[in-house]
Design an enzyme around this catalytic site. Structure first.
Site, PDB file in Angstrom:
ATOM      1  N   ASP A   1     -37.336  18.758 -33.304  1.00  0.00           N
ATOM      2  CA  ASP A   1     -36.975  17.518 -32.617  1.00  0.00           C
ATOM      3  C   ASP A   1     -38.202  16.847 -31.997  1.00  0.00           C
ATOM      4  O   ASP A   1     -39.056  17.530 -31.417  1.00  0.00           O
ATOM      5  CB  ASP A   1     -35.963  17.856 -31.503  1.00  0.00           C
ATOM      6  CG  ASP A   1     -35.399  16.609 -30.859  1.00  0.00           C
ATOM      7  OD1 ASP A   1     -34.640  15.895 -31.524  1.00  0.00           O
ATOM      8  OD2 ASP A   1     -35.753  16.335 -29.684  1.00  0.00           O
TER       9      ASP A   1
ATOM     10  N   GLU B   1     -45.195  34.340 -42.256  1.00  0.00           N
ATOM     11  CA  GLU B   1     -45.024  35.793 -42.145  1.00  0.00           C
ATOM     12  C   GLU B   1     -43.674  36.221 -42.710  1.00  0.00           C
ATOM     13  O   GLU B   1     -43.504  37.338 -43.175  1.00  0.00           O
ATOM     14  CB  GLU B   1     -45.041  36.220 -40.673  1.00  0.00           C
ATOM     15  CG  GLU B   1     -46.401  36.351 -40.069  1.00  0.00           C
ATOM     16  CD  GLU B   1     -46.260  36.630 -38.569  1.00  0.00           C
ATOM     17  OE1 GLU B   1     -45.326  37.353 -38.158  1.00  0.00           O
ATOM     18  OE2 GLU B   1     -47.079  36.072 -37.809  1.00  0.00           O
TER      19      GLU B   1
END
Ligand code: NOJ
Ligand code: CA
Length: 518
Positions: free
Chosen positions: A192, A223
């Site tokens: 956002d 990752e």
């Protein structure tokens, strides 16, 4: 699905409060969403993006987050969220959630701590006097005074204090929040107000520090693998916009130029070309968005004399020819689905819902309405609960009543128009010509023939947009006033009936070349 599933995905936006209510309190929730997952599977979407589902006082529909590691009790529990993620994955649907890093809630633990102890204020923007005369994006001043005399900054509502991204705690906190949800199986985040995090004397839009934050977030996402970071980046400058999509930053960002573009051939062609020119050199897939929970519904917008969207001038109440708007919204949907990259569908778009412009003032909840002193109606008109079935409100929004008590379920949190009886998912499911079936057919064909890749423009009249995709499929949209010719081949889908083999105004057709098998 591949690690780069997001490049060509069709992503369905669920505004949870208004999707489906599982417990009869009039507010959509996780139980309601879980009960409707097969609807989304049948629609043919690859992923769901949910607006914030975190505990929140709902001063801004959940964009005032009180706790980033839990679920709003009105929506359900963390266990239900985990069950939902697992069920979506069973159906091969990815789950993307909102993260709100620019601001928090005045009800968050950190803000309460800050109020109680002046030494704990550095995670926010507290000052003895306001540093500047900034205005809130929702209207009114951007500074609010607390009981001991200090002021804090909020770019949005006063209930949404801005974080201070110069404080390392804030960095650590959000990296940990990303991991919290990645560990629970979430496939990505919609970020956002992604360009607003840093503040300086010069302003707050697109300051440099923000790119280091997203580089770090990208490392975290990498990752895990197969996860996506999507930026809400409203920046008119394409070069600055593209910086967010460098290979070690965000994967994609919303295309607000396309969303705001008027229904005019030259403007659309320009936006499409600009979008491709911005994305192609950096290898990021474009996104195509026609609507979301902040903007006027396309059926209403495209039926007006001015078909552009602007936040400031929502043109609320401007006359709209809804039949024309509906026809154009169908044509726009097939255009958006055919363009290279990913496409978003905001709940209710697939039902052809219009903006609800006659909500009584007393039911409006959007802070934009109150903070503009009632001059801006705000965004409630595109957030009215979905009509699922039946002949009158609540149109199956709540659970099917099994007991007298359930039959007395609360009304939906915003009233639905009676006229929506023709637009319920149930009414449209069996109608081959419905908007719902257009979306279903379009998304099904899109899966094999469209999505990620490149586009080649075909020669056409100036008021016609015609291009082919890598699969050979041609997409032709007629924005002129007279029927347009189609390329040779088989029409596999069109947004409206053809006129003696030609494409009528405000219509899109998809054509496969002669001899093609698909
Ligand atoms: C953008 C969101 O889409 C909108 O709904 C919200 O009000 C603001 N950001 C503030 O969080
Ligand atoms: Ca509920």
């Amino acid at each position: 699905m591949s690690q780069t599933w997001w490049r060509g995905a069709a992503i369905y936006q669920v505004y949870l409060r208004s999707f489906a209510d599982g417990n009869g309190d009039g507010i959509g929730d996780l139980a309601g969403l879980r009960s409707r997952l097969t609807y989304l599977k049948d629609l043919g979407v690859d992923a769901i993006w949910l607006n914030p589902w975190y505990p929140s006082p709902m001063a801004d529909g959940g964009y005032d987050v009180a706790d980033y590691r839990d679920i709003e009790p009105v929506f359900g529990t963390l266990e239900e969220a985990e069950a939902f993620i697992a069920e979506a994955h069973e159906l091969d649907i990815k789950v993307i959630i909102d993260v709100v890093p620019n601001h928090s809630s005045t009800e968050s633990a950190w803000f309460k701590e800050a109020l109680a102890d002046r030494r704990a204020r550095d995670r926010f923007w507290f000052r003895d006097e306001p540093d500047n005369d900034w205005r809130s994006i929702f209207g009114g001043p951007a500074w609010t005074q607390v009981a001991d005399g200090q002021w804090y900054l909020h770019l949005f509502a006063p209930e949404q204090p801005d974080f201070n991204w110069d404080n390392p705690d804030v960095h650590r906190e959000f990296e940990d929040v990303l991991r919290f949800w990645f560990d629970r199986g979430v496939d990505g985040f919609r970020i956002d107000s992604a360009a607003l995090l840093f503040k300086s004397a010069d302003g707050y839009e697109d300051l440099d520090g923000v790119h280091d934050v997203y580089r770090r977030w990208r490392e975290v996402a990498d990752e895990y693998g197969g996860r996506v970071l999507i930026g809400e980046v409203w920046l008119p400058d394409q070069e600055r916009f593209a910086r967010y999509l460098r290979p070690d930053e965000l994967h994609t960002a919303f295309n607000f130029d396309f969303l705001s573009c008027p229904w005019e051939p030259a403007a659309l062609r320009r936006v499409i070309d600009l979008t491709l020119a911005t994305h192609t050199p950096i290898g990021a897939p474009p996104t195509w968005v026609l609507s979301n929970h902040d903007v006027t519904r396309p059926v209403t917008r495209y039926g007006r004399a001015d078909t552009a969207f602007e936040h400031g001038g929502r043109l609320h109440g401007a006359p709209s020819d809804l039949e024309l708007g509906y026809r154009r919204a169908r044509a726009a949907a097939l255009l958006a689905m055919a363009l290279p990259g990913s496409v978003y569908v905001y709940q209710g778009e697939e039902l052809g819902l219009p903006e609800v412009e006659d909500l009584p003032d007393e039911v409006r909840q959007d802070p934009m309405y109150a903070r503009s002193g009632g001059t801006n109606p705000g965004r409630d008109g595109c957030r009215v609960p979905l009509p699922w079935s039946g002949d009158g409100p609540p149109f199956g929004f709540g659970p099917v009543p099994r007991t007298d008590a359930e039959a007395g379920a609360a009304a939906p949190w915003l009233p639905q128009p009676e006229s929506w009886r023709k637009l319920t998912a149930e009414a449209q499911a069996g109608d081959l010509g419905s908007m719902l079936n257009l979306y279903r057919s379009g998304l099904a064909l899109r899966r094999d023939l469209l999505g990620d890749g490149t586009l080649t423009w075909l020669p056409s009249a100036a008021d016609v947009l015609a291009f082919t995709r890598d699969s050979g499929l041609a997409c032709v949209t007629n924005l002129g006033r007279t029927p347009a010719p189609l390329p040779p081949g088989r029409v596999v889908l069109s947004s409206g009936p053809l006129d003696e083999g030609e494409l009528p105004p405000d219509t899109t057709a998809w054509v496969l070349p002669p001899g093609s098998e698909a």
